[in-house]
Design an enzyme around this catalytic site. Structure first.
Site, PDB file in Angstrom:
ATOM      1  N   GLY A 155       0.687  -1.217   0.012  1.00  0.00           N
ATOM      2  CA  GLY A 155      -0.169   0.093  -0.082  1.00  0.00           C
ATOM      3  C   GLY A 155       0.873   1.245  -0.078  1.00  0.00           C
ATOM      4  O   GLY A 155       0.505   2.285   0.538  1.00  0.00           O
ATOM      5  N   HIS A 175       0.255   1.363 -12.987  1.00  0.00           N
ATOM      6  CA  HIS A 175       0.960   0.201 -13.524  1.00  0.00           C
ATOM      7  C   HIS A 175       2.628   0.533 -13.702  1.00  0.00           C
ATOM      8  O   HIS A 175       2.825   1.654 -14.333  1.00  0.00           O
ATOM      9  CB  HIS A 175       0.389  -0.456 -14.862  1.00  0.00           C
ATOM     10  CG  HIS A 175       1.447  -1.674 -15.273  1.00  0.00           C
ATOM     11  ND1 HIS A 175       1.132  -2.760 -14.698  1.00  0.00           N
ATOM     12  CD2 HIS A 175       2.235  -1.582 -16.209  1.00  0.00           C
ATOM     13  CE1 HIS A 175       1.980  -3.591 -15.190  1.00  0.00           C
ATOM     14  NE2 HIS A 175       2.748  -2.994 -16.079  1.00  0.00           N
ATOM     15  N   MET A 207      -4.830  -7.287  -6.564  1.00  0.00           N
ATOM     16  CA  MET A 207      -4.082  -8.401  -7.348  1.00  0.00           C
ATOM     17  C   MET A 207      -5.456  -9.198  -7.597  1.00  0.00           C
ATOM     18  O   MET A 207      -5.367 -10.483  -7.319  1.00  0.00           O
ATOM     19  CB  MET A 207      -3.184  -9.132  -6.800  1.00  0.00           C
ATOM     20  CG  MET A 207      -1.679  -8.282  -6.389  1.00  0.00           C
ATOM     21  SD  MET A 207      -0.971  -7.473  -7.723  1.00  0.00           S
ATOM     22  CE  MET A 207      -0.524  -8.856  -8.449  1.00  0.00           C
ATOM     23  N   ARG A 208      -6.520  -8.860  -7.986  1.00  0.00           N
ATOM     24  CA  ARG A 208      -7.588  -9.643  -8.411  1.00  0.00           C
ATOM     25  C   ARG A 208      -8.177  -9.085  -9.730  1.00  0.00           C
ATOM     26  O   ARG A 208      -8.465  -7.735  -9.952  1.00  0.00           O
ATOM     27  CB  ARG A 208      -8.463  -9.678  -7.236  1.00  0.00           C
ATOM     28  CG  ARG A 208      -9.895 -10.268  -7.286  1.00  0.00           C
ATOM     29  CD  ARG A 208      -9.983 -11.316  -6.774  1.00  0.00           C
ATOM     30  NE  ARG A 208     -11.582 -12.008  -6.954  1.00  0.00           N
ATOM     31  CZ  ARG A 208     -11.787 -13.228  -6.633  1.00  0.00           C
ATOM     32  NH1 ARG A 208     -11.008 -13.913  -6.239  1.00  0.00           N
ATOM     33  NH2 ARG A 208     -12.851 -13.753  -7.219  1.00  0.00           N
ATOM     34  N   ARG A 245     -16.129 -14.635  -9.718  1.00  0.00           N
ATOM     35  CA  ARG A 245     -15.699 -13.269  -9.681  1.00  0.00           C
ATOM     36  C   ARG A 245     -17.036 -12.462  -9.199  1.00  0.00           C
ATOM     37  O   ARG A 245     -17.164 -11.400  -8.444  1.00  0.00           O
ATOM     38  CB  ARG A 245     -15.372 -12.743 -10.832  1.00  0.00           C
ATOM     39  CG  ARG A 245     -14.218 -13.041 -11.374  1.00  0.00           C
ATOM     40  CD  ARG A 245     -13.551 -12.379 -12.083  1.00  0.00           C
ATOM     41  NE  ARG A 245     -12.255 -13.051 -12.465  1.00  0.00           N
ATOM     42  CZ  ARG A 245     -11.523 -13.299 -13.876  1.00  0.00           C
ATOM     43  NH1 ARG A 245     -12.263 -12.621 -14.795  1.00  0.00           N
ATOM     44  NH2 ARG A 245     -10.641 -13.889 -13.952  1.00  0.00           N
TER      45      ARG A 245
HETATM   46  C1  GRF Z   1       3.006  -0.859  -7.739  1.00  0.00           C
HETATM   47  O1  GRF Z   1       3.965  -0.812  -8.432  1.00  0.00           O
HETATM   48  C2  GRF Z   1       1.936  -0.572  -8.663  1.00  0.00           C
HETATM   49  O2  GRF Z   1       2.239   0.275 -10.003  1.00  0.00           O
HETATM   50  C3  GRF Z   1       1.383  -1.933  -9.022  1.00  0.00           C
HETATM   51  O3  GRF Z   1       1.314  -2.628  -8.000  1.00  0.00           O
HETATM   52  C4  GRF Z   1       2.600  -2.127  -7.054  1.00  0.00           C
HETATM   53  C5  GRF Z   1       2.030  -1.830  -5.575  1.00  0.00           C
HETATM   54  O4  GRF Z   1       2.684  -1.161  -4.813  1.00  0.00           O
HETATM   55  N1  GRF Z   1       0.117  -2.218  -9.656  1.00  0.00           N
HETATM   56  P1  GRF Z   1       2.049  -0.704  -3.425  1.00  0.00           P
HETATM   57  O5  GRF Z   1       1.392  -1.796  -2.751  1.00  0.00           O
HETATM   58  O6  GRF Z   1       1.391   0.611  -3.735  1.00  0.00           O
HETATM   59  O7  GRF Z   1       3.291  -0.296  -2.633  1.00  0.00           O
END
Ligand code: GRF
Length: 237
Positions: A14, A112, A93-94, A68
């Site tokens: 986070g 991303h 992550m889903r 889902r």
């Molecule tokens: C980040 O690199 C974001 O771009 C990718 O996942 C990572 C998450 O990192 N989607 P965090 O949990 O915000 O530290």
């Protein structure tokens, strides 16, 4: 100013969530972080959100397996109960169903760590290093059913050094993620973004005209037109 109510969805540490929370603490920020939702009870980011005084909620996705729609029904209810206007995915992550994505189209952002459309999916930094790119970066985009695709709101670039590893590149890109995600949310929440056939436009234009060059070479960019004609044979574009 009516601040838009934002839910941040996380699965892990986070750090982007923390950057958004920090930015939204400013009085003139047009959005408030109303809720942080994790699909994992052990996400480190949950504790950070609570420490910042943000309401949190965990909706474990694992028990839903591949169903889902059932997971999203619970998620949708939490969003509704908290009168959420906008969603920021931050290391969530889903994957979503296309129904969910379409319902939130134009109101859901993702970040991303690559210059999309290059290197979507897993291991973007490894992909960038294997491709030998000299510039990489981060992208904030609207979410569409395809993974790591959708109208691009904002991008920032970093130079890739010859001795970069996936870890060192990740650290540099993460630092710029923390800068652009709050800026992109500010633009969205203030109503300055317009979607035009899959392209995201900024009201008033965004023509900074900046040029980013890597590797830095003194003559990489001519400051004026060359005096001798180049490519006179008509080759090239
Ligand atoms: C980040 O690199 C974001 O771009 C990718 O996942 C990572 C998450 O990192 N989607 P965090 O949990 O915000 O530290």
């Amino acid at each position: 100013m009516k601040r838009r109510r934002v839910a941040i969805l996380i699965s892990g540490r986070g750090s982007n969530m923390a950057a958004l929370i920090q930015a939204a603490a400013a009085e003139d920020f047009p959005a408030e972080i109303a809720l942080v939702i994790s699909n994992r009870a052990d996400a480190v980011g949950l504790e950070k959100a609570r420490a910042a005084g943000i309401k949190t909620c965990t909706i474990e996705s694992r028990p839903f397996g591949s169903d889902r729609l059932a997971f999203e029904a619970v998620l949708e209810q939490a969003l509704k109960d908290n009168r959420i206007d906008l969603i920021c995915l931050a290391g969530f992550m889903r994957l979503f169903s296309s129904e969910f994505v379409q319902r939130w189209y134009g109101r859901m952002l993702n970040i991303h760590p690559s210059l999309l459309p290059s290197f979507p999916g897993l291991d973007p930094h490894g992909q960038a290093l294997r491709a030998g790119v000299k510039i990489s970066g981060a992208t904030v985009h609207f979410v569409v059913p395809q993974t790591d695709a959708g109208p691009i709101v904002m991008q920032a670039a970093v130079a890739v050094s010859a001795d970069d590893t996936a870890d060192t590149l990740e650290a540099r890109v993460l630092a710029i993620e923390h800068r652009i995600y709050p800026s992109a949310l500010r633009l969205l929440a203030s109503g300055r973004l317009r979607l035009e056939g899959g392209i995201c436009r900024l009201e008033g234009g965004n023509g900074s005209g900046e040029v980013l060059v890597s590797p830095a070479a003194p003559d990489a960019l001519p400051t004026k037109e060359p005096t001798t004609a180049q490519g006179a044979s008509g080759e090239g574009t």
